[in-house]
Design a protein around this motif. Sequence first.
Motif, PDB file in Angstrom:
ATOM      1  N   GLN A 101     -24.005  50.928 -17.432  1.00  0.00           N
ATOM      2  CA  GLN A 101     -24.143  51.176 -18.917  1.00  0.00           C
ATOM      3  C   GLN A 101     -23.781  49.638 -19.384  1.00  0.00           C
ATOM      4  O   GLN A 101     -24.885  49.298 -20.274  1.00  0.00           O
ATOM      5  N   THR A 103     -18.219  53.030 -11.522  1.00  0.00           N
ATOM      6  CA  THR A 103     -18.071  54.109 -12.480  1.00  0.00           C
ATOM      7  C   THR A 103     -16.376  54.100 -12.798  1.00  0.00           C
ATOM      8  O   THR A 103     -15.698  53.339 -12.165  1.00  0.00           O
ATOM      9  N   ILE A 124     -20.624  51.890 -26.679  1.00  0.00           N
ATOM     10  CA  ILE A 124     -19.601  51.331 -25.727  1.00  0.00           C
ATOM     11  C   ILE A 124     -18.353  50.904 -26.392  1.00  0.00           C
ATOM     12  O   ILE A 124     -18.423  49.730 -27.039  1.00  0.00           O
ATOM     13  N   TYR A 134     -16.523  54.329 -18.558  1.00  0.00           N
ATOM     14  CA  TYR A 134     -17.843  53.819 -18.648  1.00  0.00           C
ATOM     15  C   TYR A 134     -18.236  53.515 -17.288  1.00  0.00           C
ATOM     16  O   TYR A 134     -17.460  53.194 -16.481  1.00  0.00           O
ATOM     17  N   THR A 135     -19.811  53.296 -16.910  1.00  0.00           N
ATOM     18  CA  THR A 135     -20.321  52.814 -15.657  1.00  0.00           C
ATOM     19  C   THR A 135     -20.786  51.382 -15.955  1.00  0.00           C
ATOM     20  O   THR A 135     -21.212  50.828 -16.999  1.00  0.00           O
ATOM     21  N   ALA A 190     -24.100  50.022 -28.503  1.00  0.00           N
ATOM     22  CA  ALA A 190     -24.685  51.003 -27.497  1.00  0.00           C
ATOM     23  C   ALA A 190     -23.537  52.222 -27.326  1.00  0.00           C
ATOM     24  O   ALA A 190     -23.934  52.901 -26.132  1.00  0.00           O
TER      25      ALA A 190
END
Length: 390
Positions: free
Chosen positions: A197, A250, A185, A193-194, A183
């Motif tokens: 996600q 976040t 990440i 990243y969040t 993905a």
Amino acid sequence: MLALLHIAVALPLAAALPTSLDRRAAETCPASSPLSCPTPSGSVDTCCTNSPGGQMLLTQFWDTNPVTGPTDSWTIHGLWPDHCDGTYDSTCDSSRVYTNISAILSEGGAQSTLDYMNVYWKDYNGDDESFHEHEWSKHGTCISTLDPDCYSNYQPQEEVVDFFEKTVELFKQLPTYDWLSAAGIVPSNSKTYTLAQLQAVAKSRFGQPITWGCRSGVLNEAHYGYYTRGNVVSGEFIPADVDKSTCPSTGIKYVPKTGGGSSTSTTSAPGSTSTAPSGKVFVNVISGSSTKGCLISTGKWMIGATCAGYTVSGSGSSITLTTSKGSCGIVSGAFTCGSGVSATNFSKDSSGNLVYSSNSQFHASAVPSGTTQVSVVTGTAAQSIKLNLA
């Protein structure tokens, strides 16, 4: 992560444990067995429904300081039988707290499971055996369907083998690193990243949101939740939403594993090139002119295992060593560490080699291989070695 503190006793192994297939066929539960959560009402057959620990969590680590395990994989933390409300019991049967997990697995026909654990079920302090003992005693003894009374023709400690085999089986189905990578990440020293996600990946791959754990905004744990139907060995594991994430919404950092460890595509021995935990040293074994493995927490020599962290006290011509097992000393001619061992005074030579009775030469019967543990002795033996404090 906190240091693991527990009291355990070593018990003799059963003469012969059933094979894996025998164990898995040992018990069957009716398809009508209730789901483990919400907590079933009325009388429950705790051999066919995990109760009260009905919320099973397969937990994983991403350890970067010190680097633990392969650089391209998360590692196993454990399999935890939490109550349906998220509370939990611990160390539910002190009579089944063991200090010889590796031997139990090996003698129980689960050598391949043990080999896998030696790569993917790692202790960040380098003491895998104690970590495995802790996970079994604190969590495994609280899984009701693994109670010895639930087995037909029970053989001592076969439930221990089932616990570790099931945990490894579940872990293999949850390749967190690969799922995140697919993905976009990936570990980075600059990207963030969040939580949305991360949960999107969990929902897509696992079918439910999971608990993502962060420390100071840095991602380091993943908890996958299940409800179960039937026993842990052969029953059904159903993904469940048990999200209690501790990560911020976040700015989540997913830091690379650098400075040690190895990729799963290499054949480097885990722990062989990593740095000892702060305040501790590794005891590397020098055979000929090369380093071949190290000492584990009991004082035995292994190749392919994570080195144990040794604490050195004193200085100059009088030092003592301790590990998580206890003090280290020469017992019946063998280097041994444990709770009942009286500390022996050693010294170091100019190269950092351990010296006992004015001699830096130790011996062993042979160079270990695989998961073999070899005693280090002061007397004459086939293999001459030195113990270097690194």
